[in-house]
Design a protein around this motif. Structure first.
Motif, short mmCIF file in Angstrom:
data_model
loop_
_atom_site.label_atom_id
_atom_site.label_comp_id
_atom_site.label_asym_id
_atom_site.label_seq_id
_atom_site.Cartn_x
_atom_site.Cartn_y
_atom_site.Cartn_z
N PHE A 34 65.42 29.16 1.94
CA PHE A 34 65.15 30.93 1.24
C PHE A 34 64.82 30.90 2.43
O PHE A 34 64.19 30.09 3.52
CB PHE A 34 63.67 30.57 0.76
CG PHE A 34 63.99 30.07 -0.76
CD1 PHE A 34 63.82 28.70 -0.87
CD2 PHE A 34 64.78 30.01 -1.62
CE1 PHE A 34 63.64 27.95 -2.12
CE2 PHE A 34 65.16 29.66 -2.81
CZ PHE A 34 64.17 29.30 -3.45
N TYR A 36 62.92 34.72 4.10
CA TYR A 36 62.74 36.34 3.93
C TYR A 36 62.97 37.11 4.62
O TYR A 36 62.83 36.93 5.90
CB TYR A 36 61.41 35.48 3.06
CG TYR A 36 61.41 35.10 1.88
CD1 TYR A 36 61.31 34.28 2.44
CD2 TYR A 36 60.41 35.50 0.85
CE1 TYR A 36 60.95 32.71 1.03
CE2 TYR A 36 61.00 35.15 -0.33
CZ TYR A 36 61.12 33.58 -0.54
OH TYR A 36 61.25 32.67 -1.45
N SER A 43 54.75 42.95 1.58
CA SER A 43 54.78 41.59 0.98
C SER A 43 56.33 41.23 1.70
O SER A 43 57.58 41.19 2.42
CB SER A 43 55.42 42.06 -0.50
OG SER A 43 54.72 40.90 -0.90
N LEU A 44 56.29 39.37 0.94
CA LEU A 44 58.48 38.99 1.36
C LEU A 44 59.18 39.53 1.02
O LEU A 44 58.84 39.67 -0.43
CB LEU A 44 58.39 38.05 1.66
CG LEU A 44 57.21 36.79 2.25
CD1 LEU A 44 55.35 37.14 2.70
CD2 LEU A 44 57.67 35.67 2.72
N TYR B 34 52.23 29.67 -9.36
CA TYR B 34 51.84 29.20 -7.95
C TYR B 34 51.06 30.70 -7.46
O TYR B 34 50.79 31.34 -7.19
CB TYR B 34 53.63 29.25 -7.20
CG TYR B 34 53.58 28.29 -7.70
CD1 TYR B 34 54.49 28.02 -9.34
CD2 TYR B 34 54.13 26.63 -6.78
CE1 TYR B 34 55.71 26.87 -8.97
CE2 TYR B 34 55.43 25.91 -7.19
CZ TYR B 34 56.05 25.87 -8.61
OH TYR B 34 56.71 24.88 -8.52
N ARG B 91 57.04 31.01 -11.52
CA ARG B 91 58.39 30.71 -10.67
C ARG B 91 59.04 29.78 -12.00
O ARG B 91 58.35 28.82 -12.43
CB ARG B 91 57.94 29.81 -9.57
CG ARG B 91 59.84 29.52 -9.26
CD ARG B 91 59.48 29.15 -7.60
NE ARG B 91 60.27 27.86 -7.37
CZ ARG B 91 59.39 27.51 -6.71
NH1 ARG B 91 58.14 26.68 -7.07
NH2 ARG B 91 60.64 26.51 -5.75
N GLN B 97 64.92 29.35 -8.45
CA GLN B 97 63.79 28.03 -8.52
C GLN B 97 63.07 29.02 -7.11
O GLN B 97 61.98 28.71 -6.46
CB GLN B 97 63.91 26.73 -7.69
CG GLN B 97 64.63 25.86 -8.73
CD GLN B 97 64.13 24.36 -7.94
OE1 GLN B 97 63.30 23.72 -7.96
NE2 GLN B 97 65.06 23.07 -8.91
N LYS B 98 63.94 29.88 -6.87
CA LYS B 98 63.13 30.77 -5.87
C LYS B 98 61.82 31.72 -6.18
O LYS B 98 61.76 31.97 -7.26
CB LYS B 98 64.15 32.80 -5.79
CG LYS B 98 65.01 33.15 -6.38
CD LYS B 98 65.47 34.41 -6.42
CE LYS B 98 65.75 35.42 -7.69
NZ LYS B 98 67.68 35.69 -7.22
N LEU B 99 60.94 32.03 -5.04
CA LEU B 99 60.23 32.20 -5.39
C LEU B 99 59.89 33.94 -4.70
O LEU B 99 60.39 34.50 -4.02
CB LEU B 99 58.45 32.09 -4.24
CG LEU B 99 58.08 30.66 -4.48
CD1 LEU B 99 58.21 29.77 -3.14
CD2 LEU B 99 57.14 30.21 -5.04
N VAL B 100 59.13 34.79 -5.85
CA VAL B 100 60.11 36.49 -5.53
C VAL B 100 58.24 36.82 -5.45
O VAL B 100 57.37 36.61 -6.09
CB VAL B 100 60.29 36.75 -7.19
CG1 VAL B 100 59.97 38.79 -6.51
CG2 VAL B 100 61.57 36.34 -7.17
N PHE B 101 57.98 37.03 -4.05
CA PHE B 101 56.20 37.31 -3.95
C PHE B 101 55.88 39.56 -4.47
O PHE B 101 57.30 40.28 -4.26
CB PHE B 101 56.80 37.80 -2.06
CG PHE B 101 56.34 36.31 -2.12
CD1 PHE B 101 57.11 35.78 -1.38
CD2 PHE B 101 54.65 35.31 -1.52
CE1 PHE B 101 57.67 33.86 -1.31
CE2 PHE B 101 54.49 33.98 -1.04
CZ PHE B 101 55.71 33.51 -0.57
#
Lengths: 114, 111
Positions: A34, A36, A43-44, B34, B91, B97-101
């Motif tokens: 990924f 970012y 934030s990211l 997470y 998540r 499976q992406k992480l969204v902050f």
């Protein structure tokens, strides 16, 4: 955890030039990586998901022709910022999916376009 | 969009336990919780994750409520080096499976 090496850590480039950022997985074969971007005090923001051997999937609003992502091997993904402008100045961070679904991040690249 | 709500900032005294709350009231059955943290100008660092049971590792403990709508990250003996922004992320480990902050909690450990 997995080790992700990102280079360079800092880069300054002139407006209109292109910059390549590398992200290497040192101890794990990363099928998915990924990318970012993070602006100061924010934030990211996920830019894109890259899968080894296939085209990257970009998030809404991210220009795929400006931010070229290549994931040609299981250990290397690159992000090229083409025709950079000052507004592209940001902190760019790569991430790989680890063996237990946790994500591991590179050290980040601070890009300054002058 | 991030699916979690966290306080913007928190303070904790060095040596005390730091308890960071997170609300994720719309979490679905396939989604894990997470936690990551980001020290200034570095990439985020994985801390811990869980589905419904409480989890503990060498860094922290994760307490998830029975209805899974909220959780708490516990740093048992905070040190100055724990000063960072802490992100709670929900998540789905299937699919993208992406992480969204989200915006995270800025934790400051005071001497």
């Amino acid at each position: 955890g997995a080790v992700v090496s990102q280079h360079p850590s800092r880069v300054i480039c002139k407006s209109g030039t292109s910059v390549k950022i590398e992200c290497r997985s040192l101890d794990f074969q990363a099928t998915t990586m990924f990318w970012y971007r993070q602006f100061p005090k924010q934030s990211l923001m996920l830019m894109a998901t890259s899968n080894e051997g296939s085209k990257a999937t970009y998030e809404q609003g991210v220009e795929k022709d400006k931010f070229l992502i290549n994931h040609a091997s299981l250990t290397l993904s690159t992000l090229t910022v083409t025709s950079a402008h000052p507004e592209d100045s940001s902190f760019y961070i790569c991430s790989e999916l680890g063996p237990n679904t946790e994500a591991f991040f590179g050290q980040g690249t601070r890009l300054t376009v002058v | 969009d991030a699916k979690t709500t966290q306080p913007t900032s928190m303070d904790c005294a060095e040596g005390r336990a730091a308890n960071l709350p997170c609300n994720h009231s719309t979490i679905s059955g396939n989604e894990y919780v997470y936690w990551y943290r980001q020290i200034h100008s570095q990439g985020p660092q994985y801390i811990i994750h869980g589905l419904k049971n409480n989890e503990t590792n060498e860094m922290a403990s994760l307490i998830i409520t029975e209805d899974r709508k909220s959780s708490t990250l516990i740093l048992p003996h905070a040190t100055l080096r724990d000063t960072a922004v802490y992100y709670c992320i929900v998540r789905d480990i299937q699919g993208a499976q992406k992480l969204v902050f989200g915006q995270g909690t800025r934790l400051t450990i005071n001497p």
